[in-house]
Structure formats: C-alpha cells, structure tokens
Scaffold this motif. Structure first.
Motif, PDB file in Angstrom:
ATOM      1  N   UNK A   2     -14.231  19.419   7.611  1.00 24.30           N
ATOM      2  CA  UNK A   2     -15.409  19.070   7.852  1.00 24.30           C
ATOM      3  C   UNK A   2     -16.402  18.788   8.550  1.00 24.30           C
ATOM      4  N   UNK A   3     -16.118  19.207   9.865  1.00 23.85           N
ATOM      5  CA  UNK A   3     -17.210  19.230  11.319  1.00 23.85           C
ATOM      6  C   UNK A   3     -16.583  20.648  11.910  1.00 23.85           C
ATOM      7  N   UNK A   4     -17.733  20.831  12.787  1.00 21.61           N
ATOM      8  CA  UNK A   4     -17.673  21.852  13.336  1.00 21.61           C
ATOM      9  C   UNK A   4     -18.675  21.502  14.721  1.00 21.61           C
ATOM     10  N   UNK A   5     -17.528  21.512  15.906  1.00 25.54           N
ATOM     11  CA  UNK A   5     -18.692  21.073  17.294  1.00 25.54           C
ATOM     12  C   UNK A   5     -19.197  22.203  17.721  1.00 25.54           C
ATOM     13  N   UNK A   6     -20.142  22.292  18.031  1.00 24.85           N
ATOM     14  CA  UNK A   6     -20.861  23.145  19.269  1.00 24.85           C
ATOM     15  C   UNK A   6     -20.970  22.710  20.680  1.00 24.85           C
ATOM     16  N   UNK A   7     -21.178  23.834  21.629  1.00 25.16           N
ATOM     17  CA  UNK A   7     -21.580  23.057  23.349  1.00 25.16           C
ATOM     18  C   UNK A   7     -22.463  22.299  23.554  1.00 25.16           C
ATOM     19  N   UNK A   8     -22.412  21.506  24.625  1.00 27.14           N
ATOM     20  CA  UNK A   8     -22.998  20.317  25.053  1.00 27.14           C
ATOM     21  C   UNK A   8     -24.334  20.768  25.158  1.00 27.14           C
ATOM     22  N   UNK A   9     -25.485  20.023  25.170  1.00 23.90           N
ATOM     23  CA  UNK A   9     -26.728  20.449  25.507  1.00 23.90           C
ATOM     24  C   UNK A   9     -27.362  19.090  26.134  1.00 23.90           C
ATOM     25  N   UNK A  10     -27.480  19.364  27.168  1.00 23.58           N
ATOM     26  CA  UNK A  10     -28.168  17.611  27.631  1.00 23.58           C
ATOM     27  C   UNK A  10     -27.270  16.639  27.550  1.00 23.58           C
ATOM     28  N   UNK A  11     -25.781  17.247  27.481  1.00 28.57           N
ATOM     29  CA  UNK A  11     -24.816  15.964  27.116  1.00 28.57           C
ATOM     30  C   UNK A  11     -24.797  15.265  25.729  1.00 28.57           C
ATOM     31  N   UNK A  12     -25.523  16.525  24.672  1.00 29.45           N
ATOM     32  CA  UNK A  12     -25.621  15.421  23.583  1.00 29.45           C
ATOM     33  C   UNK A  12     -24.627  16.858  22.890  1.00 29.45           C
ATOM     34  N   UNK A  13     -23.157  16.631  22.270  1.00 33.65           N
ATOM     35  CA  UNK A  13     -23.291  17.422  21.060  1.00 33.65           C
ATOM     36  C   UNK A  13     -23.453  17.424  19.937  1.00 33.65           C
ATOM     37  N   UNK A  14     -23.760  18.671  19.820  1.00 36.20           N
ATOM     38  CA  UNK A  14     -24.431  19.193  17.495  1.00 36.20           C
ATOM     39  C   UNK A  14     -23.185  19.271  17.350  1.00 36.20           C
ATOM     40  N   UNK A  15     -23.482  18.525  15.999  1.00 38.25           N
ATOM     41  CA  UNK A  15     -21.769  18.853  15.346  1.00 38.25           C
ATOM     42  C   UNK A  15     -22.101  19.247  13.914  1.00 38.25           C
ATOM     43  N   UNK A  16     -22.080  20.144  13.542  1.00 39.37           N
ATOM     44  CA  UNK A  16     -22.159  20.504  11.542  1.00 39.37           C
ATOM     45  C   UNK A  16     -21.560  19.621  11.119  1.00 39.37           C
ATOM     46  N   UNK A  17     -21.933  19.888   9.936  1.00 39.09           N
ATOM     47  CA  UNK A  17     -21.174  18.608   9.477  1.00 39.09           C
ATOM     48  C   UNK A  17     -20.694  20.158   7.636  1.00 39.09           C
ATOM     49  N   UNK A  18     -20.030  20.718   7.346  1.00 40.71           N
ATOM     50  CA  UNK A  18     -19.953  20.963   6.939  1.00 40.71           C
ATOM     51  C   UNK A  18     -19.574  20.648   5.518  1.00 40.71           C
ATOM     52  N   UNK A  19     -20.602  21.005   4.156  1.00 43.19           N
ATOM     53  CA  UNK A  19     -20.160  19.982   3.270  1.00 43.19           C
ATOM     54  C   UNK A  19     -19.652  21.416   2.251  1.00 43.19           C
ATOM     55  N   UNK A  20     -18.822  20.927   1.335  1.00 41.91           N
ATOM     56  CA  UNK A  20     -17.895  21.898   0.391  1.00 41.91           C
ATOM     57  C   UNK A  20     -17.686  20.665  -1.028  1.00 41.91           C
ATOM     58  N   UNK A  21     -16.754  20.816  -2.096  1.00 39.73           N
ATOM     59  CA  UNK A  21     -17.300  20.640  -3.517  1.00 39.73           C
ATOM     60  C   UNK A  21     -16.526  19.447  -3.439  1.00 39.73           C
ATOM     61  N   UNK A  22     -15.598  19.430  -2.618  1.00 38.81           N
ATOM     62  CA  UNK A  22     -15.440  17.500  -2.517  1.00 38.81           C
ATOM     63  C   UNK A  22     -15.565  16.213  -1.768  1.00 38.81           C
ATOM     64  N   UNK A  23     -16.553  17.278  -0.824  1.00 39.84           N
ATOM     65  CA  UNK A  23     -17.675  16.220  -0.135  1.00 39.84           C
ATOM     66  C   UNK A  23     -19.298  15.878  -0.286  1.00 39.84           C
ATOM     67  N   UNK A  24     -19.799  16.570  -1.489  1.00 38.60           N
ATOM     68  CA  UNK A  24     -21.247  17.240  -0.863  1.00 38.60           C
ATOM     69  C   UNK A  24     -22.419  15.492  -1.866  1.00 38.60           C
ATOM     70  N   UNK A  25     -20.870  14.862  -2.372  1.00 38.22           N
ATOM     71  CA  UNK A  25     -21.910  13.847  -2.860  1.00 38.22           C
ATOM     72  C   UNK A  25     -22.094  12.612  -1.443  1.00 38.22           C
ATOM     73  N   UNK A  26     -20.754  12.601  -0.805  1.00 36.16           N
ATOM     74  CA  UNK A  26     -21.079  11.644   0.227  1.00 36.16           C
ATOM     75  C   UNK A  26     -21.941  11.954   1.259  1.00 36.16           C
TER      76      UNK A  26
END
Length: 253
Positions: free
Chosen positions: A1-25
């Motif tokens: 569900x989550x995929x982290x990307x390298x930190x920039x300025x101390x902040x980590x960008x997290x990609x929230x992967x959306x699939x059929x089972x979590x799209x509504x939430x």
C-alpha cells in the motif's frame, strides 16, 4: 500500500498505492484534504500509441505540428482503442506543501491508482512502451488481478470533490492524453467526435427546429455551452477560454 521515496529536506515522500481493495478508503482521505490542498497535479501511464501521424503531412508546417483536427483525430484514435494503466495524483497547498496526515515522522503522501482495465496479454499496445513500464516496475499481472476497475474509479472521483469544484486547480504537463483518458473513464464511452456526441454525453436535446439549420443549431450551441459551464465550471464562466477560436489555436503534446 505504501512505497517510500528518498528523503528531501528531511521529509520522506510516501506513495500511497491504490488498488481495488483500498480505493474507497483512499478516496475518503483525499476528499478530506481537498479544502486544505486544492492544487491537484495529475499524470497518467498508458500503453503508448499505436496510431501515429503521417510524416508526409508535416512538410512545410514550420513547427512540425499538424492541424488541430488532425491532432485530435490521432489522440481520439489511440485513446478509444487503448486502456489506462496508472493515474497519479499529488495534492498540494499554495506553498507547495504536501499532505502529511498528522504523521509525526516527517512523512507526506501522494497517490498512485493502478487500473485493471489493461490486459497486456490481450489488449493492443506499443511494445516499446510496455517494455519501458515493465522496466520501471509496473507489474501488469498484479494490475490485472488487484487493480481498480475504471467504473469504480469514475464513481468515486465524481463524488470526491476533485471534479466540478471551482476552488480546485489542476496542474499537468502536456496533458492532452491525460485528460483524454480521464474523460473516457468518466463518460464510459469513446471521446466525442462531434457536437452530437457531446450532446448525447451531456444529455442536451434540441429545443426547436432541425439539425443543419442555423437558427436551431445556434440555440442548441447555447444550451450546450450552458450545460458545459454548469457541469465543468460550477456555473462560473471560463474566462480563460475567451477569445479562443476552434481551428485557429493548436495544442501540442
């Protein structure tokens, strides 16, 4: 569900992967953030293009672009035939801040929707584009099994506050194909090729007279414009389109 990307300025960008089972939430989360983060950046991934322009038609055209009609026909041919693979959304405020969802670990979030519509084993596609996307980590078999059905996506995005919201600003880059695929998903039909197609989609009917008669068509054009302003611009006149004449303004991609 989550995929982290390298930190920039101390902040980590997290990609929230959306699939059929979590799209509504995930859409529920997005809806709760729009008022605070009204700038929406969009990008799509699709299986390339299978129809290309004839290079012989580009001779003596300076920039190399075809006419607006030619470009639209080419876009329509590809989008009608192909299916979307991914759609990414980044929400931001006016200062460029991404939503952090009250996370104490300096994490902020963006979204990546994975669609089930495209079947790499069956559907038409450009082989080089699919090869590139595979190299970049897209799992086409997982998309087919766990991905979001575009009809479900259309229903949820229509009620999310992302569309028909005058306070939201969309940010894209060379987005003809991005918006074309979005329109295809939302309308569940091929891109409109004529005024009659647009009228069918928006359910505007002729009030008087017959087609190809100037008086009747002028009234029909006005009613179509009114419906478009209501549906897509929240009843605010789209002043940024003022002075744009079809056929004299070309777009490129």
């Amino acid at each position: 569900m989550f995929r982290e990307e390298p930190k920039s300025n101390g902040i980590t960008v997290v990609i929230r992967e959306v699939w059929a089972w979590n799209i509504e939430s995930e859409f529920a989360i997005i809806s709760s953030l729009i008022d605070k983060y009204p700038f929406i950046s969009m990008d799509t991934e699709f299986p390339g293009v299978i129809y290309r322009s004839d290079p012989r038609k580009k001779k003596n055209r300076g920039s190399g672009s075809g006419s607006g009609d030619d470009l639209y026909r080419l876009l329509k041919s590809n989008v009608d035939e192909l299916n979307l693979i991914q759609l990414g959304l980044t929400l931001s405020d006016a200062s460029g801040n991404l939503p952090h969802l009250n996370n104490p670990n300096n994490q902020c979030y963006i979204w990546e929707f994975n669609f089930s519509d495209f079947d790499v084993d069956r559907d038409p596609h450009a082989a080089d584009s699919v090869h590139l996307l595979t190299q970049q980590g897209i799992d086409f078999q997982r998309n087919k099994k766990e991905g979001v059905d575009s009809l479900t996506f259309a229903e949820l995005i229509m009620s999310s506050g992302l569309l028909c919201n005058h306070s939201v600003s969309w940010v894209t880059f060379h987005s003809a194909y991005d918006f074309a695929y979005l329109i295809k998903i939302l309308t569940r039909r091929p891109l409109p090729s004529s005024l009659l197609d647009f009228l069918a989609i928006t359910r505007v009917s002729r009030a008087v007279g017959k087609s190809h008669q100037a008086g009747s068509d002028s009234l029909l054009t006005w009613h179509a414009f009114q419906k478009m302003v209501h549906l897509f611009f929240r009843n605010h006149l789209p002043h940024n389109h003022s002075g744009v004449i079809y056929g004299l303004h070309l777009y490129s991609y």
